[in-house]
Design a protein around this motif. Structure first.
Motif, PDB file in Angstrom:
ATOM      1  N   TYR A 127       0.360 -15.076  -6.105  1.00  0.00           N
ATOM      2  CA  TYR A 127       0.502 -15.759  -7.396  1.00  0.00           C
ATOM      3  C   TYR A 127      -0.775 -15.858  -8.223  1.00  0.00           C
ATOM      4  CZ  TYR A 127       4.802 -16.944  -4.983  1.00  0.00           C
ATOM      5  OH  TYR A 127       5.970 -16.865  -4.277  1.00  0.00           O
ATOM      6  N   GLN A 128      -1.927 -15.697  -7.591  1.00  0.00           N
ATOM      7  CA  GLN A 128      -3.201 -15.650  -8.322  1.00  0.00           C
ATOM      8  C   GLN A 128      -4.095 -14.614  -7.650  1.00  0.00           C
ATOM      9  OE1 GLN A 128      -4.613 -19.735  -8.122  1.00  0.00           O
ATOM     10  NE2 GLN A 128      -3.982 -20.105 -10.234  1.00  0.00           N
ATOM     11  N   GLY A 129      -4.907 -13.938  -8.465  1.00  0.00           N
ATOM     12  CA  GLY A 129      -5.796 -12.917  -7.939  1.00  0.00           C
ATOM     13  C   GLY A 129      -5.124 -11.560  -7.909  1.00  0.00           C
ATOM     14  N   SER A 130      -5.745 -10.616  -7.212  1.00  0.00           N
ATOM     15  CA  SER A 130      -5.208  -9.266  -7.109  1.00  0.00           C
ATOM     16  C   SER A 130      -5.288  -8.798  -5.663  1.00  0.00           C
ATOM     17  CB  SER A 130      -5.971  -8.294  -8.016  1.00  0.00           C
ATOM     18  OG  SER A 130      -7.331  -8.223  -7.624  1.00  0.00           O
ATOM     19  N   VAL A 131      -4.486  -7.793  -5.349  1.00  0.00           N
ATOM     20  CA  VAL A 131      -4.384  -7.345  -3.961  1.00  0.00           C
ATOM     21  C   VAL A 131      -5.727  -6.878  -3.417  1.00  0.00           C
ATOM     22  CG1 VAL A 131      -3.678  -4.999  -4.615  1.00  0.00           C
ATOM     23  CG2 VAL A 131      -3.042  -5.916  -2.359  1.00  0.00           C
ATOM     24  N   SER A 132      -6.579  -6.350  -4.261  1.00  0.00           N
ATOM     25  CA  SER A 132      -7.881  -5.878  -3.790  1.00  0.00           C
ATOM     26  C   SER A 132      -8.749  -7.012  -3.263  1.00  0.00           C
ATOM     27  CB  SER A 132      -8.612  -5.133  -4.915  1.00  0.00           C
ATOM     28  OG  SER A 132      -8.823  -5.988  -6.026  1.00  0.00           O
ATOM     29  N   ASP A 133      -8.408  -8.257  -3.635  1.00  0.00           N
ATOM     30  CA  ASP A 133      -9.158  -9.402  -3.118  1.00  0.00           C
ATOM     31  C   ASP A 133      -9.045  -9.507  -1.594  1.00  0.00           C
ATOM     32  OD1 ASP A 133      -9.891 -10.149  -5.700  1.00  0.00           O
ATOM     33  OD2 ASP A 133      -8.179 -11.506  -5.936  1.00  0.00           O
ATOM     34  N   GLN A 134      -7.996  -8.938  -1.007  1.00  0.00           N
ATOM     35  CA  GLN A 134      -7.874  -8.977   0.454  1.00  0.00           C
ATOM     36  C   GLN A 134      -9.119  -8.396   1.124  1.00  0.00           C
ATOM     37  OE1 GLN A 134      -2.998  -8.547   0.696  1.00  0.00           O
ATOM     38  NE2 GLN A 134      -4.212  -7.312   2.074  1.00  0.00           N
ATOM     39  N   ALA A 135      -9.732  -7.429   0.454  1.00  0.00           N
ATOM     40  CA  ALA A 135     -10.926  -6.786   1.021  1.00  0.00           C
ATOM     41  C   ALA A 135     -12.097  -7.762   1.135  1.00  0.00           C
ATOM     42  CB  ALA A 135     -11.330  -5.582   0.181  1.00  0.00           C
ATOM     43  N   SER A 136     -12.088  -8.827   0.339  1.00  0.00           N
ATOM     44  CA  SER A 136     -13.152  -9.830   0.444  1.00  0.00           C
ATOM     45  C   SER A 136     -13.114 -10.525   1.791  1.00  0.00           C
ATOM     46  CB  SER A 136     -13.010 -10.879  -0.672  1.00  0.00           C
ATOM     47  OG  SER A 136     -13.100 -10.288  -1.941  1.00  0.00           O
ATOM     48  N   PHE A 137     -11.925 -10.584   2.393  1.00  0.00           N
ATOM     49  CA  PHE A 137     -11.802 -11.137   3.741  1.00  0.00           C
ATOM     50  C   PHE A 137     -11.990 -10.060   4.803  1.00  0.00           C
ATOM     51  CE2 PHE A 137      -9.315 -12.000   7.541  1.00  0.00           C
ATOM     52  CZ  PHE A 137      -9.907 -13.191   7.967  1.00  0.00           C
ATOM     53  N   THR A 138     -11.251  -8.964   4.671  1.00  0.00           N
ATOM     54  CA  THR A 138     -11.266  -7.945   5.729  1.00  0.00           C
ATOM     55  C   THR A 138     -12.639  -7.306   5.902  1.00  0.00           C
ATOM     56  OG1 THR A 138     -10.470  -6.258   4.180  1.00  0.00           O
ATOM     57  CG2 THR A 138      -8.812  -7.436   5.470  1.00  0.00           C
ATOM     58  N   SER A 139     -13.427  -7.250   4.836  1.00  0.00           N
ATOM     59  CA  SER A 139     -14.773  -6.659   4.958  1.00  0.00           C
ATOM     60  C   SER A 139     -15.670  -7.519   5.838  1.00  0.00           C
ATOM     61  CB  SER A 139     -15.398  -6.490   3.572  1.00  0.00           C
ATOM     62  OG  SER A 139     -15.563  -7.753   2.936  1.00  0.00           O
ATOM     63  N   GLN A 140     -15.402  -8.815   5.887  1.00  0.00           N
ATOM     64  CA  GLN A 140     -16.215  -9.715   6.706  1.00  0.00           C
ATOM     65  C   GLN A 140     -15.636  -9.935   8.101  1.00  0.00           C
ATOM     66  OE1 GLN A 140     -18.115 -13.119   4.629  1.00  0.00           O
ATOM     67  NE2 GLN A 140     -16.800 -12.584   2.899  1.00  0.00           N
ATOM     68  N   TYR A 176       5.789  -4.197  -7.344  1.00  0.00           N
ATOM     69  CA  TYR A 176       5.919  -4.512  -5.910  1.00  0.00           C
ATOM     70  C   TYR A 176       5.332  -3.408  -5.038  1.00  0.00           C
ATOM     71  CZ  TYR A 176       9.286  -8.244  -7.098  1.00  0.00           C
ATOM     72  OH  TYR A 176       9.904  -9.361  -7.587  1.00  0.00           O
ATOM     73  N   MET A 177       5.640  -2.168  -5.343  1.00  0.00           N
ATOM     74  CA  MET A 177       5.132  -1.082  -4.508  1.00  0.00           C
ATOM     75  C   MET A 177       3.614  -0.964  -4.635  1.00  0.00           C
ATOM     76  SD  MET A 177       7.998  -0.412  -3.196  1.00  0.00           S
ATOM     77  CE  MET A 177       7.297   0.678  -1.959  1.00  0.00           C
ATOM     78  N   ASP A 178       3.105  -1.011  -5.854  1.00  0.00           N
ATOM     79  CA  ASP A 178       1.676  -0.834  -6.079  1.00  0.00           C
ATOM     80  C   ASP A 178       0.861  -1.965  -5.456  1.00  0.00           C
ATOM     81  OD1 ASP A 178      -0.669   0.360  -7.190  1.00  0.00           O
ATOM     82  OD2 ASP A 178      -0.582  -1.043  -8.873  1.00  0.00           O
ATOM     83  N   ASN A 179       1.380  -3.188  -5.528  1.00  0.00           N
ATOM     84  CA  ASN A 179       0.606  -4.348  -5.097  1.00  0.00           C
ATOM     85  C   ASN A 179       0.968  -4.869  -3.711  1.00  0.00           C
ATOM     86  OD1 ASN A 179      -1.096  -5.328  -7.575  1.00  0.00           O
ATOM     87  ND2 ASN A 179       0.905  -4.731  -8.390  1.00  0.00           N
ATOM     88  N   LEU A 180       2.223  -4.735  -3.332  1.00  0.00           N
ATOM     89  CA  LEU A 180       2.666  -5.371  -2.091  1.00  0.00           C
ATOM     90  C   LEU A 180       3.009  -4.372  -0.998  1.00  0.00           C
ATOM     91  CD1 LEU A 180       4.974  -8.200  -3.516  1.00  0.00           C
ATOM     92  CD2 LEU A 180       2.479  -8.164  -3.257  1.00  0.00           C
ATOM     93  N   PHE A 181       4.057  -3.581  -1.212  1.00  0.00           N
ATOM     94  CA  PHE A 181       4.672  -2.871  -0.098  1.00  0.00           C
ATOM     95  C   PHE A 181       4.053  -1.506   0.183  1.00  0.00           C
ATOM     96  CE2 PHE A 181       8.014  -5.686  -1.980  1.00  0.00           C
ATOM     97  CZ  PHE A 181       7.719  -6.740  -1.134  1.00  0.00           C
ATOM     98  N   GLY A 221       0.581  -1.385  -1.584  1.00  0.00           N
ATOM     99  CA  GLY A 221      -0.755  -1.891  -1.880  1.00  0.00           C
ATOM    100  C   GLY A 221      -1.317  -2.847  -0.851  1.00  0.00           C
ATOM    101  N   SER A 222      -0.587  -3.920  -0.528  1.00  0.00           N
ATOM    102  CA  SER A 222      -1.108  -4.892   0.415  1.00  0.00           C
ATOM    103  C   SER A 222      -1.274  -4.283   1.803  1.00  0.00           C
ATOM    104  CB  SER A 222      -0.194  -6.117   0.490  1.00  0.00           C
ATOM    105  OG  SER A 222      -0.741  -7.109   1.324  1.00  0.00           O
ATOM    106  N   ILE A 223      -0.357  -3.381   2.164  1.00  0.00           N
ATOM    107  CA  ILE A 223      -0.486  -2.693   3.454  1.00  0.00           C
ATOM    108  C   ILE A 223      -1.755  -1.832   3.461  1.00  0.00           C
ATOM    109  CG2 ILE A 223       0.672  -1.187   5.113  1.00  0.00           C
ATOM    110  CD1 ILE A 223       2.144  -3.851   4.518  1.00  0.00           C
ATOM    111  N   GLY A 262       1.566   5.485   0.564  1.00  0.00           N
ATOM    112  CA  GLY A 262       1.201   4.935   1.862  1.00  0.00           C
ATOM    113  C   GLY A 262       1.648   5.903   2.938  1.00  0.00           C
ATOM    114  N   ALA A 263       0.867   6.044   4.009  1.00  0.00           N
ATOM    115  CA  ALA A 263       1.201   6.991   5.076  1.00  0.00           C
ATOM    116  C   ALA A 263       1.133   6.286   6.429  1.00  0.00           C
ATOM    117  CB  ALA A 263       0.247   8.183   5.052  1.00  0.00           C
ATOM    118  N   TYR A 264       2.038   6.693   7.338  1.00  0.00           N
ATOM    119  CA  TYR A 264       2.196   5.974   8.605  1.00  0.00           C
ATOM    120  C   TYR A 264       2.525   6.934   9.744  1.00  0.00           C
ATOM    121  CZ  TYR A 264       2.682   2.573   4.942  1.00  0.00           C
ATOM    122  OH  TYR A 264       2.457   1.856   3.805  1.00  0.00           O
TER     123      TYR A 264
END
Length: 499
Positions: free
Chosen positions: A300-313, A339-344, A346-348, A436-438
């Motif tokens: 609801y706030q921010g962008s999916v790339s913000d996840q990297a602020s956690f995962t990088s540390q 949804y695809m770009d950011n969540l399903f 993107g977030s993956i 995305g590739a799996y």
């Protein structure tokens, strides 16, 4: 002998090449001509051949780069969702109920279903409940003698048990929207914060929740301490919880779970928006890293790339994406693109092991909501719409998640889940495809792995003059090349190759 080895080498090469054929495609197109539709290429499979010129987009698969396991997609079974589903089963058409449940949760390989496998469940009331309640509303009951999970509607547990009967691989992630009101500063579940004198009591409350679900035959995969701990709303169950408080509860709960035979239950921290990924979840790890297996995010706030602020540390901590809600009246195709770009995808791509929407089911008005709440001002949309006459339909959230889910479900009974692998897109239209590739391993080492891609083609010129354009793409894999033209929409396809 040399001749034999040459023949054997040629056979192995031919076997590897022959295995690289695309036989299976699932597709949802912008014009709804295809809606999570399965088909096989005709008249022949799509072969991987000696590389030639690249397509307008060139998808390069790097299966030597293997990242996190993806445990599935799904939504929250709120009280409201459970009520609607139970009413469909009991009051309308049991056959229709089971048809819907199978379409949502059947994870059998090749089934015509989404195979949703990750379900979040509120502990006590949320903004989608008939009334405000916790599992122990007896003021001052610090020993929790009056703890009673049956304060929740029985619908919740019957639907969860039905999900398990269809998909025994389903994972359940539980989280409170608020501690019991008597533990809080304002004496109510509606907003406020936890009195720190009840930190250990709250940890015990969460342990008892895990025990109670287990006693009902519902194994818990993960628990979070508090939904959206940086938000408090006086119109529905919520709780502002500082990092230090969540950290202390987490440490106490980890010990309780370990001592009570639940060492395998994960504790997932934060459970709030991308925007603060660099702060709250990082500070939580600094204070209580040993207690928490990872953290989860909302959209609801921010962008999916913000996840990297956690995962990088904290690259070795797990990440889950656990909530985003559809909004009534929004555009079907625009939503799927986002949804695809950011969540399903993107977030993956940013490390998540799950992708979840908010309510599993609501009616066409975004009801039933908790009376008096200001939540979902414009109306929230469920993954499924269940109508008063007993009919149902699935929304854009379903199609988005179903396309992603197909790529990561186990190929074999008891087999491993899909793992994200490396992928990049080149070519003159590299911007047109989000990919995305799996890789999904097999139970038997002699069976070939499955390699899947989920591809969003959003080349529709929507910002100017509407002009959806299919994109001819090449797919590069282990020195071989396949060609496929992706329509505007979402396409999931796979092939098999030796490990």
């Amino acid at each position: 002998m040399l001749r034999f080895l040459q023949i054997l080498g040629s056979f192995v090469l031919l076997q590897a090449v022959a295995s690289q054929q695309i036989w299976d495609i699932w597709q949802t197109t912008w014009n709804r001509n295809m809606l999570f539709t399965y088909f096989q290429p005709t008249p022949d499979p799509i072969n991987f051949v000696t590389p030639g010129a690249i397509g307008s987009a060139d998808i390069v698969i790097d299966d030597s780069s293997v990242y996190q396991t993806v445990y599935g997609f799904g939504a929250s079974l709120t009280d409201s969702s459970a009520e609607l589903l139970s009413n469909l089963k009991a009051c309308h058409n049991p056959g229709s109920y089971w048809q819907l449940m199978d379409y949502l949760f059947n994870a059998t390989d090749a089934a015509n279903s989404a195979g949703f496998s990750y379900i979040r469940v509120p502990l006590g009331a949320s903004d989608f409940s008939a009334n405000t309640y916790s599992y122990d509303d007896i003021s001052g009951d610090t020993s929790l003698n009056d703890f009673n999970i049956n304060a929740a509607p029985s619908d919740v547990f019957s639907v969860l048990q039905d999900i398990l009967s269809i998909n025994h691989m389903a994972r359940f992630h539980i989280v409170p929207w608020s501690p019991p009101g008597w533990m809080k500063s304002g004496g109510t579940m509606l907003g406020g914060s936890l009195n720190t004198q009840y930190i250990n009591t709250m940890a015990n409350y969460l342990l008892k929740s895990v025990q109670a679900f287990s006693n009902k035959g519902i194994p818990i995969y993960a628990i979070s301490i508090q939904n959206e701990p940086e938000y408090s709303d006086s119109t529905y169950p919520s709780c502002n919880m500082p990092v230090a408080t969540e950290a202390q509860i987490g440490l106490a709960l980890r010990t309780l779970l370990n001592n009570d035979g639940f060492s395998g239950v994960k504790i997932i921290g934060y459970d709030h928006n991308w925007a603060d990924a660099a702060n709250y979840p990082v500070q939580l790890m600094q204070q209580a890293e040993s207690a928490f297996d990872g953290v989860s995010f909302h959209c609801y706030q921010g962008s999916v790339s913000d996840q990297a602020s956690f995962t990088s540390q904290y690259p070795n901590k797990e990440v889950y994406f656990t909530e985003c809600s559809g909004a009534l009246g929004s555009d079907w195709w625009s939503d799927i693109k986002w949804y695809m770009d950011n969540l399903f995808i993107g977030s993956i791509s940013y490390g998540s092991s799950s992708g979840l929407m908010w309510n599993l089911a609501l009616d066409g008005s975004g009801q039933p909501l908790l009376p008096g709440t200001d939540s979902c001002g414009g109306g929230c949309r469920g993954v499924v719409q269940i109508n008063n006459d007993g009919t149902w339909s699935v929304n854009q959230e379903f199609y988005s998640m179903a396309q992603a889910s197909k790529a990561i479900l186990p190929r074999d009974v008891g087999g491993p889940w899909g793992q994200r692998i490396g992928v990049s897109v080149g070519g003159s239209l590299d911007w047109a495809l989000v990919v995305g590739a799996y890789k999904t391993g097999r139970v038997s080492s002699s069976d070939w792995n499955r390699y899947s891609i989920v591809v969003l083609n959003w080349d529709d010129s929507a910002s100017t003059t509407w002009n959806p354009q299919p994109v001819e793409a090449t797919i590069e894999f282990r020195g071989m090349q396949a060609t496929y033209t992706f329509p505007v929409g979402v396409t999931t396809l796979w092939w098999y190759a030796p490990n």
